[in-house]
Design a protein around this motif. Structure first.
Motif, mmCIF file in Angstrom:
data_model
loop_
_atom_site.group_PDB
_atom_site.id
_atom_site.type_symbol
_atom_site.label_atom_id
_atom_site.label_comp_id
_atom_site.label_asym_id
_atom_site.label_seq_id
_atom_site.Cartn_x
_atom_site.Cartn_y
_atom_site.Cartn_z
ATOM 1 N N PHE A 63 -56.620 37.458 -54.845
ATOM 2 C CA PHE A 63 -58.034 37.107 -54.881
ATOM 3 C C PHE A 63 -58.665 37.287 -53.496
ATOM 4 N N GLY A 64 -57.931 36.915 -52.433
ATOM 5 C CA GLY A 64 -58.436 37.113 -51.072
ATOM 6 C C GLY A 64 -58.671 38.577 -50.765
ATOM 7 N N GLY A 65 -57.748 39.441 -51.187
ATOM 8 C CA GLY A 65 -57.936 40.877 -50.990
ATOM 9 C C GLY A 65 -59.076 41.412 -51.827
ATOM 10 N N TYR A 66 -59.223 40.879 -53.024
ATOM 11 C CA TYR A 66 -60.296 41.295 -53.929
ATOM 12 C C TYR A 66 -61.663 40.929 -53.362
ATOM 13 N N VAL A 67 -61.790 39.694 -52.852
ATOM 14 C CA VAL A 67 -63.046 39.242 -52.263
ATOM 15 C C VAL A 67 -63.321 39.999 -50.970
ATOM 16 N N SER A 68 -62.281 40.332 -50.235
ATOM 17 C CA SER A 68 -62.471 41.098 -49.002
ATOM 18 C C SER A 68 -63.037 42.483 -49.270
ATOM 19 N N GLY A 69 -62.877 42.977 -50.478
ATOM 20 C CA GLY A 69 -63.463 44.261 -50.828
ATOM 21 C C GLY A 69 -64.974 44.224 -50.821
ATOM 22 N N LEU A 70 -65.559 43.082 -51.125
ATOM 23 C CA LEU A 70 -67.005 42.931 -51.122
ATOM 24 C C LEU A 70 -67.506 42.486 -49.757
ATOM 25 N N SER A 71 -66.855 41.522 -49.196
ATOM 26 C CA SER A 71 -67.209 41.023 -47.871
ATOM 27 C C SER A 71 -65.901 40.569 -47.237
ATOM 28 N N LEU A 72 -65.951 40.219 -45.980
ATOM 29 C CA LEU A 72 -64.720 39.766 -45.328
ATOM 30 C C LEU A 72 -64.517 38.267 -45.515
ATOM 31 N N SER A 73 -65.183 37.668 -46.502
ATOM 32 C CA SER A 73 -65.036 36.241 -46.747
ATOM 33 C C SER A 73 -63.699 35.899 -47.388
ATOM 34 N N GLY A 74 -62.945 36.880 -47.816
ATOM 35 C CA GLY A 74 -61.620 36.625 -48.377
ATOM 36 C C GLY A 74 -60.543 36.498 -47.315
ATOM 37 N N ALA A 75 -60.857 36.854 -46.089
ATOM 38 C CA ALA A 75 -59.863 36.811 -45.012
ATOM 39 C C ALA A 75 -59.262 35.424 -44.793
ATOM 40 N N PRO A 76 -60.048 34.338 -44.830
ATOM 41 C CA PRO A 76 -59.416 33.017 -44.673
ATOM 42 C C PRO A 76 -58.395 32.700 -45.755
ATOM 43 N N LEU A 77 -58.602 33.203 -46.978
ATOM 44 C CA LEU A 77 -57.612 32.979 -48.032
ATOM 45 C C LEU A 77 -56.293 33.654 -47.685
#
Length: 155
Positions: free
Chosen positions: A46-60
Motif C-alpha cells: 500500500f505504501g508503494g501504491y500510494v507513493s505512485g500518486l504522491s510521496l505520502s506513502g514513504a512513511p508507511l
C-alpha cells in the motif's frame, strides 16, 4: 484501483491511521520476536501504491522497514528507496510532458543542503542511543508526522 478516484482525504486517513498504529508499537515497545508478514507485506504494498500518486506513502515504507533494518542502515536505506521512487515519478511526469520548471528548482538546493546537514547530525545522535530508545524516537517522529497531517486536514 481507485487511487486516482479516491478522495485525497480518505487516502491520507488510511495512511495516517496505519502510521499511528506502527508509531504506538515503536513508542511502547510492542514488537513480536519476528516481524508479521501478514501485516507488513500489505502495508509495504500500500505504501508503494500510494507513493505512485504522491510521496505520502514513504512513511508507511519507513515504518515497516525499521523492523527489518539495523538502526545503522536506516538512513541510507530510506535514502536509496526515496531516490528510486523520485526518479521513477519524475521520469513519468517528464514523459507525459509536465513542465518541471528546472530553473526554479535551483533555489531548493541550498535548503536541501541545510536539511541534509541537520538530518545527518540528528541521525548521528539517534544512532548513539542505546537499546530501544532509537525506535521510541522513530515512533515519536512517526506519531508527530501523523498527527500533524491529521490536524492539517481537519483545520
Amino acid at each position: 484501483f481507485g487511487l486516482l478516484k479516491m478522495p485525497d482525504f480518505w487516502l491520507l486517513m488510511i495512511v495516517y491511521s496505519i502510521l499511528i498504529m506502527y508509531s504506538l508499537g515503536y513508542i511502547f515497545n510492542i514488537k513480536s520476536t519476528t516481524p508479521n508478514p501478514w501485516l507488513n507485506i500489505p502495508t509495504l504494498l500500500f505504501g508503494g501504491y500510494v507513493s505512485g500518486l504522491s510521496l505520502s506513502g514513504a512513511p508507511l515504507i519507513a515504518a515497516v522497514a525499521l523492523q527489518y533494518l539495523r538502526k545503522e542502515q536506516a538512513r541510507e536505506s530510506m535514502f536509496v528507496i526515496w531516490i528510486i521512487a523520485v526518479t521513477l515519478k519524475l521520469s513519468t511526469l517528464y514523459a507525459y510532458g509536465v513542465d518541471m520548471q528546472w530553473i526554479h528548482q535551483l533555489w531548493l538546493f541550498p535548503i536541501a543542503l541545510v536539511g541534509h546537514i541537520m538530518g545527518s547530525r540528528m541521525h548521528t545522535k539517534l544512532q548513539a542511543m542505546q537499546g530501544d530508545t532509537f525506535y521510541r524516537w522513530m515512533g515519536v517522529a512517526l506519531l508527530a508526522l501523523s498527527l500533524t497531517g491529521l490536524i492539517r486536514h481537519f483545520i
